[in-house]
Enzyme design. Structure first.
Site, short mmCIF file in Angstrom:
data_model
loop_
_atom_site.label_atom_id
_atom_site.label_comp_id
_atom_site.label_asym_id
_atom_site.label_seq_id
_atom_site.Cartn_x
_atom_site.Cartn_y
_atom_site.Cartn_z
N PHE A 122 0.05 -0.11 -1.08
CA PHE A 122 -0.40 -1.22 -0.24
C PHE A 122 0.69 -2.28 -0.22
O PHE A 122 1.10 -2.79 -1.26
CB PHE A 122 -1.71 -1.85 -0.74
CG PHE A 122 -2.22 -2.92 0.17
CD1 PHE A 122 -2.95 -2.59 1.30
CD2 PHE A 122 -1.94 -4.26 -0.07
CE1 PHE A 122 -3.39 -3.59 2.18
CE2 PHE A 122 -2.38 -5.25 0.79
CZ PHE A 122 -3.10 -4.91 1.91
N ASP A 207 7.99 -3.56 -4.70
CA ASP A 207 6.94 -4.52 -4.36
C ASP A 207 6.28 -4.97 -5.66
O ASP A 207 5.53 -4.22 -6.29
CB ASP A 207 5.93 -3.83 -3.43
CG ASP A 207 4.77 -4.73 -3.03
OD1 ASP A 207 4.51 -5.73 -3.73
OD2 ASP A 207 4.10 -4.41 -2.03
N LYS A 236 1.49 -13.70 -4.66
CA LYS A 236 0.31 -13.84 -5.51
C LYS A 236 0.50 -14.83 -6.66
O LYS A 236 0.33 -16.02 -6.49
CB LYS A 236 -0.14 -12.46 -6.01
CG LYS A 236 -0.79 -11.61 -4.91
CD LYS A 236 -1.42 -10.36 -5.47
CE LYS A 236 -2.05 -9.49 -4.38
NZ LYS A 236 -3.27 -10.04 -3.81
#
Length: 390
Positions: A122, A207, A236
């Site tokens: 993702f 990532d 995040k």
């Protein structure tokens, strides 16, 4: 009737206050928050140092645009560089934007367009980051995607060697797949990644949107896999809830992101930088990271011991304070039952309970969470099995 697009299946919980690892909803119910805004509030809710930094900046300057020198950007960029293998930083507002920038940078710097990413990965929901995401359910309904992405199973060395060519710009990977079920890269695949990138001259993009900023017990998770990525993406946990993302890249990529090649109106604004500076100064201290690693090991060991006898549980996996309980059944009812008992956890795919407590969680809070998880999972494990007769 809500005026919001129904893009989220929202729970019947309205948080109104948070402190550390605790959330309080509009009914006055208190929860142990082991979601942390999906690995965002790494320092917990309303951390005093982050609050103070943002409050101070609020009284000085909110926004001026990237036409100007912004001192906070230089400070945070230097800290990110000092704690990674990168040399330069580009600031944006989210993980999807960071990954979009990574895709653009890889294509522009190499002059190639083919990118390999992993199934069940993702990377975001913009057209570019969605194309990098190896999940059909994310793609459905949006028509043709950005072309020249190839998906392979993580840890499949043969597939990796078969799809990478001299025309491959980059390999894009999470060393721990968050949304994909807390699936870890193995050491052999990490070594294969290094060899393939060197052989074919392609870039390695890691990532770290969910795994970065101390989540796994090191500044970035790639450090635990002996990798040296060309590009690292983070978001995040970088702002502890304030929207901010970043791309960190090696020096050989500098010229590809020259003036006019990429940009962001709000990226790296003074408020975001105030939050990020407070976060990284706290999280990247060696003592803090050692504490995260030790608490993560304690959590995993005690969780494994508590759940070992349950037939329902297949395994406990993860690193640091990014853990998953893989089950033989769908976990939506388990997550709901935990919520009823005051513990917030979330899924990672249909059959994995994902656990992402704040990095400042206490051992007592960990033990309380384990007690709730064991109680709920034991109840499900002991429930009568329904037999289907022909």
């Amino acid at each position: 009737m809500s005026a919001l697009f129904p893009t989220y299946a929202k729970w019947d919980v309205k948080p109104i206050k948070g402190n550390g690892s605790r959330l309080i909803d509009s009914r006055g119910k208190e929860y142990l928050d082991f979601i942390s805004g999906i690995a965002v509030c790494n320092l917990g809710h309303c951390h005093p140092k982050v609050n103070a930094a943002v409050e101070s900046q609020l009284q000085q300057l909110w926004h001026v645009s990237n036409l100007f020198q912004i001192e906070g950007q230089e400070k945070v960029a230097q800290i990110l560089v000092n704690n990674s293998v990168g040399d330069y930083v580009f600031f944006c507002n989210s993980g999807a934007e960071a990954n979009e920038a990574a895709i653009k940078l890889a294509r522009k710097s190499t002059g190639k367009h083919h990118i390999v990413s992993m199934r069940n990965s993702f990377h975001g929901r913009t057209l570019g980051s969605m194309a990098a995401t190896g999940q059909d359910k994310i793609h459905q309904g949006f028509g043709p995607l950005l072309s020249e992405f190839t998906y392979i199973e993580m840890n499949n060395q043969q597939a990796l060697e078969e799809v990478v060519t001299t025309e491959t710009a980059a390999i894009m990977v999470e060393v721990i797949q968050g949304e994909g079920g807390i699936q870890l890269m193995n050491d052999d695949f990490a070594e294969a990644l290094k060899n393939v990138c060197e052989k074919y001259g392609c870039l390695l993009i890691i990532d770290e949107v969910q795994t970065g900023i101390g989540r796994t017990g090191t500044a970035f998770a790639y450090e635990q896999f002996n990798l040296s990525p060309d590009i690292i993406t983070v978001a995040k946990g970088l702002g502890n809830g304030f929207p901010v993302g970043a791309l960190i890249g090696k020096s050989h990529l500098k010229e590809a992101f020259s003036p006019g090649s990429h940009g962001s109106t709000f990226g790296g604004n003074p408020l975001a930088m105030a939050a990020a500076e407070a976060v990284v100064n706290e999280v990247f201290s060696p003592e803090f990271l050692v504490d995260v690693k030790e608490k993560g090991e304690l959590f995993k060991e005690e969780l494994e011991q508590s759940l070992r006898s349950l037939e329902l549980v297949e395994e406990v996996r993860g690193k640091g304070l990014m853990l998953g309980i893989a089950c033989k059944t769908e976990v939506a009812p388990i997550i709901e039952a935990c919520r009823e008992k005051g513990l917030l956890v979330l899924p990672a795919g249909p059959k994995v309970v994902r656990i992402l407590p704040p990095l400042i969680v206490t051992e007592d809070e960990i033990k309380t969470a384990i007690g709730i998880l064991k109680d709920v999972l034991s109840t499900v494990d002991q429930a009568p099995k329904v037999s289907v007769e022909n």
